[in-house]
Enzyme design. Structure first.
Site, PDB file in Angstrom:
ATOM      1  N   CYS A   6       0.646  -1.031   0.096  1.00 37.54           N
ATOM      2  CA  CYS A   6      -0.056  -0.271  -0.079  1.00 37.54           C
ATOM      3  C   CYS A   6       1.049   1.347   0.164  1.00 37.54           C
ATOM      4  O   CYS A   6       2.023   1.269   0.385  1.00 37.54           O
ATOM      5  CB  CYS A   6      -0.844  -0.003   1.135  1.00 37.54           C
ATOM      6  SG  CYS A   6      -1.914   1.406   1.660  1.00 37.54           S
ATOM      7  N   HIS A   7       0.273   2.258  -0.675  1.00 38.62           N
ATOM      8  CA  HIS A   7       1.203   3.546  -0.667  1.00 38.62           C
ATOM      9  C   HIS A   7       1.488   3.950   0.789  1.00 38.62           C
ATOM     10  O   HIS A   7       2.716   4.462   0.949  1.00 38.62           O
ATOM     11  CB  HIS A   7       0.371   4.517  -1.082  1.00 38.62           C
ATOM     12  CG  HIS A   7       1.146   5.925  -1.420  1.00 38.62           C
ATOM     13  ND1 HIS A   7       1.153   7.006  -0.386  1.00 38.62           N
ATOM     14  CD2 HIS A   7       1.994   6.101  -2.259  1.00 38.62           C
ATOM     15  CE1 HIS A   7       1.800   8.064  -0.980  1.00 38.62           C
ATOM     16  NE2 HIS A   7       2.519   7.557  -1.906  1.00 38.62           N
ATOM     17  N   THR A   8       0.984   3.662   1.968  1.00 34.92           N
ATOM     18  CA  THR A   8       1.458   4.069   3.121  1.00 34.92           C
ATOM     19  C   THR A   8       2.712   3.370   3.628  1.00 34.92           C
ATOM     20  O   THR A   8       3.403   3.997   4.289  1.00 34.92           O
ATOM     21  CB  THR A   8       0.085   3.614   4.332  1.00 34.92           C
ATOM     22  OG1 THR A   8      -1.070   4.449   3.697  1.00 34.92           O
ATOM     23  CG2 THR A   8       0.727   4.104   5.614  1.00 34.92           C
ATOM     24  N   HIS A  56       0.696  -4.039   5.865  1.00 37.09           N
ATOM     25  CA  HIS A  56      -0.469  -4.037   6.650  1.00 37.09           C
ATOM     26  C   HIS A  56      -1.586  -4.517   5.860  1.00 37.09           C
ATOM     27  O   HIS A  56      -2.774  -4.660   6.356  1.00 37.09           O
ATOM     28  CB  HIS A  56      -0.581  -2.533   7.277  1.00 37.09           C
ATOM     29  CG  HIS A  56      -0.877  -1.563   6.096  1.00 37.09           C
ATOM     30  ND1 HIS A  56       0.155  -1.029   5.531  1.00 37.09           N
ATOM     31  CD2 HIS A  56      -1.930  -1.221   5.810  1.00 37.09           C
ATOM     32  CE1 HIS A  56      -0.283  -0.302   4.615  1.00 37.09           C
ATOM     33  NE2 HIS A  56      -1.488  -0.124   4.918  1.00 37.09           N
ATOM     34  N   GLU A  57      -1.444  -4.975   4.712  1.00 37.19           N
ATOM     35  CA  GLU A  57      -2.662  -5.237   3.934  1.00 37.19           C
ATOM     36  C   GLU A  57      -2.450  -6.588   3.322  1.00 37.19           C
ATOM     37  O   GLU A  57      -1.518  -7.072   2.532  1.00 37.19           O
ATOM     38  CB  GLU A  57      -2.728  -4.243   2.432  1.00 37.19           C
ATOM     39  CG  GLU A  57      -4.098  -4.474   1.684  1.00 37.19           C
ATOM     40  CD  GLU A  57      -4.115  -3.126   0.560  1.00 37.19           C
ATOM     41  OE1 GLU A  57      -4.492  -2.191   0.939  1.00 37.19           O
ATOM     42  OE2 GLU A  57      -3.386  -3.633  -0.467  1.00 37.19           O
ATOM     43  N   CYS A  66     -11.709  -2.269  19.564  1.00 35.37           N
ATOM     44  CA  CYS A  66     -11.495  -2.713  21.009  1.00 35.37           C
ATOM     45  C   CYS A  66     -12.907  -3.319  21.472  1.00 35.37           C
ATOM     46  O   CYS A  66     -12.940  -4.219  22.200  1.00 35.37           O
ATOM     47  CB  CYS A  66     -10.866  -1.937  22.085  1.00 35.37           C
ATOM     48  SG  CYS A  66     -11.803  -0.663  22.523  1.00 35.37           S
ATOM     49  N   CYS A 109     -14.490   1.024  23.806  1.00 37.74           N
ATOM     50  CA  CYS A 109     -14.420   2.636  24.087  1.00 37.74           C
ATOM     51  C   CYS A 109     -15.842   3.054  23.427  1.00 37.74           C
ATOM     52  O   CYS A 109     -16.605   2.631  22.963  1.00 37.74           O
ATOM     53  CB  CYS A 109     -13.196   2.789  23.352  1.00 37.74           C
ATOM     54  SG  CYS A 109     -13.400   2.811  21.508  1.00 37.74           S
ATOM     55  N   CYS A 132     -16.081   2.854  19.688  1.00 34.47           N
ATOM     56  CA  CYS A 132     -16.361   1.319  19.319  1.00 34.47           C
ATOM     57  C   CYS A 132     -18.111   1.093  19.528  1.00 34.47           C
ATOM     58  O   CYS A 132     -18.721   0.507  18.898  1.00 34.47           O
ATOM     59  CB  CYS A 132     -15.598   0.425  19.850  1.00 34.47           C
ATOM     60  SG  CYS A 132     -14.010   0.084  19.266  1.00 34.47           S
ATOM     61  N   CYS A 166     -11.414   3.846  16.786  1.00 28.49           N
ATOM     62  CA  CYS A 166     -11.251   3.279  18.410  1.00 28.49           C
ATOM     63  C   CYS A 166     -10.315   4.065  19.052  1.00 28.49           C
ATOM     64  O   CYS A 166      -9.174   4.012  18.484  1.00 28.49           O
ATOM     65  CB  CYS A 166     -10.740   1.669  17.937  1.00 28.49           C
ATOM     66  SG  CYS A 166     -10.308   0.969  19.704  1.00 28.49           S
ATOM     67  N   ARG A 215      -6.657   2.916  17.311  1.00 26.76           N
ATOM     68  CA  ARG A 215      -6.320   3.827  16.112  1.00 26.76           C
ATOM     69  C   ARG A 215      -5.183   3.741  15.631  1.00 26.76           C
ATOM     70  O   ARG A 215      -4.158   3.732  16.357  1.00 26.76           O
ATOM     71  CB  ARG A 215      -6.849   5.218  16.554  1.00 26.76           C
ATOM     72  CG  ARG A 215      -7.107   6.030  15.444  1.00 26.76           C
ATOM     73  CD  ARG A 215      -7.582   7.509  15.886  1.00 26.76           C
ATOM     74  NE  ARG A 215      -8.914   7.586  16.888  1.00 26.76           N
ATOM     75  CZ  ARG A 215      -9.223   8.522  17.205  1.00 26.76           C
ATOM     76  NH1 ARG A 215      -8.958   9.737  17.260  1.00 26.76           N
ATOM     77  NH2 ARG A 215     -10.390   8.406  18.105  1.00 26.76           N
ATOM     78  N   CYS A 223      -7.374  -2.815   3.596  1.00 25.93           N
ATOM     79  CA  CYS A 223      -6.879  -1.286   3.835  1.00 25.93           C
ATOM     80  C   CYS A 223      -7.454  -0.561   2.862  1.00 25.93           C
ATOM     81  O   CYS A 223      -8.707  -0.240   2.455  1.00 25.93           O
ATOM     82  CB  CYS A 223      -5.414  -1.284   3.645  1.00 25.93           C
ATOM     83  SG  CYS A 223      -4.761   0.344   3.918  1.00 25.93           S
ATOM     84  N   ARG A 231      -2.505  -2.780  -7.365  1.00 31.09           N
ATOM     85  CA  ARG A 231      -2.192  -3.547  -6.324  1.00 31.09           C
ATOM     86  C   ARG A 231      -1.239  -4.711  -6.710  1.00 31.09           C
ATOM     87  O   ARG A 231      -1.522  -5.447  -7.684  1.00 31.09           O
ATOM     88  CB  ARG A 231      -3.390  -3.927  -5.507  1.00 31.09           C
ATOM     89  CG  ARG A 231      -3.902  -3.074  -4.634  1.00 31.09           C
ATOM     90  CD  ARG A 231      -2.841  -2.908  -3.508  1.00 31.09           C
ATOM     91  NE  ARG A 231      -3.305  -1.916  -2.293  1.00 31.09           N
ATOM     92  CZ  ARG A 231      -3.538  -0.602  -2.647  1.00 31.09           C
ATOM     93  NH1 ARG A 231      -2.741   0.073  -3.398  1.00 31.09           N
ATOM     94  NH2 ARG A 231      -3.903   0.075  -1.522  1.00 31.09           N
TER      95      ARG A 231
END
Length: 380
Positions: A48-50, A70-71, A100, A103, A106, A114, A118, A178, A373
């Site tokens: 991912c670009h992140t 993370h994807e 979670c 909170c 959520c 969250c 987060r 993502c 992707r």
């Protein structure tokens, strides 16, 4: 019971030792999950670009050595104390944010932000004890946004893992964890175009095309894609984009061009670039009285959004969204079911597939703007 439960696992991971340098395939040690954690065997991951943004470390606090990614999609290998929602063998999607369940966010029907889980791009350790689960010869390797899926095994907080239909092909639905869900949800959950509406999408990368897909699923009659890269235009038509506007082709602000094209403005707009001028254009191109603009892209830290207050007083609405307003554990399984029910196509987002050993090729594709992707196969 698996022979690896409760033990350190040695596996391959792509480690970023320093900013903007090729990742190195290393043997890492992955510790067992602690309380409220699960250890996952990652089968497929995507870039991912992140990941690229923080790998380049431009404008943020560098944190290295680190395992990005993370994807992804994988299978639960083992669970830590207190985990009851998941068990070994479950098919899951790890997510960069979390739920979670306790909170105020959520518990709210209106928020997915969250308090506990987060996204935190500066944290490289687990919440449970402030330590990393990765190491090489005793040296800690940092985590990334709770995922670190560029590893054959990783450890995640239970709140950042969505259990999905085991029949869903992980090499396809992994990309729903993502960017694709972010764009799709921005349209379906936030902009909420009605049948026959006109929609403008700013930025025709993967997230923007997912937003266009959401507009198409909603029955939008016109979907205007806005992008500076003309090479993206033909691909965009596969996602429902009916008209294409390149701001460089006009000698007036693009919002004015769109207003003239649509007799007063579009019903909905979705901005997916992170460019603050594009955000302003996206807001100012929606119709007065009922137009809604949704901001998805993340701006620079010093950017300022400026528009005349009359644009708001004339009953235009400006909204922002985070992960398409999807709650990861609650909502992501339903997004996967859209794919399983053939309501949503994900294959058209996948433009490359490579083995884990060639992961640096995925960075090359992203940096050159080639494709959408790239699926990284963790085995061979």
């Amino acid at each position: 019971m698996s022979s690896t439960v409760g033990k350190v696992i040695r596996c391959k991971a792509a480690v970023a030792w320093e900013a903007a340098k090729p990742l190195s395939i290393e043997e890492v040690e992955v510790a067992p999950p602690q309380a409220n954690e699960v250890r996952l065997r990652i089968l497929f991951t995507s870039l991912c670009h992140t990941d690229v943004y923080f790998w380049e470390a431009k404008g943020q606090t560098p944190l290295f050595p680190r395992i990005f990614g993370h994807e992804a999609g994988g299978i639960v290998e083992s669970v830590g104390p207190g985990v009851t929602d998941l068990q070994p063998g479950d098919h899951v999607l790890p997510v960069f944010t979390g739920e979670c369940g306790d909170c105020r966010h959520c518990k709210s029907e209106e928020s997915n932000m969250c308090d506990l889980l987060r996204i935190n791009t500066d944290r490289g350790v687990m919440l449970t004890d402030g330590k990393s689960r990765f190491s090489i010869n005793g040296k800690p390797i940092y985590h990334f946004v709770g995922g670190s899926t560029f590893s054959e095994y990783t450890v995640c907080h239970i709140g950042s893992v969505a259990k999905i239909n085991p029949a869903a092909p992980l090499d396809k639905v992994c990309i729903l964890s993502c960017g694709i869900s972010t764009g799709l949800g921005a349209a379906l959950n936030v902009a909420k175009p009605k049948k026959g509406h006109t929609v403008a999408v700013f930025g025709l990368g993967a997230v923007g095309l997912a937003a266009a897909e959401g507009a198409r699923l909603s029955g939008a009659s016109r979907i205007i894609g806005v992008d500076l890269n003309p090479s993206r235009f033909n691909e965009a038509k596969k996602f429902g984009v009916t008209e294409l506007v390149n701001p460089k082709d006009h000698d007036k602000p693009v919002q004015q061009v769109i207003i003239e094209m649509t007799d007063g403005g579009v019903d909905r707009s979705i901005e997916c670039t992170g460019n603050v001028q594009a955000m302003i254009s996206a807001f100012e191109c929606v119709h007065d009285g009922w137009g809604v603009a949704v901001l998805v892209g993340v701006p620079g830290k010093d950017d300022e959004f400026k528009t005349h207050p009359m644009n708001l007083l004339n009953e235009r609405t400006l909204k922002g969204t985070f992960f398409g307003n999807y709650k990861p554990r609650t909502d992501l399984p339903g997004v996967v079911e859209k794919y399983m029910n053939k309501e949503l196509e994900v294959e058209k987002f996948i433009t490359h597939s490579i083995p884990f050993s060639e992961i640096n090729k995925a960075f090359d594709y992203m940096l050159k703007g080639e494709g959408l992707r790239c699926i990284i196969r963790m085995e061979g």
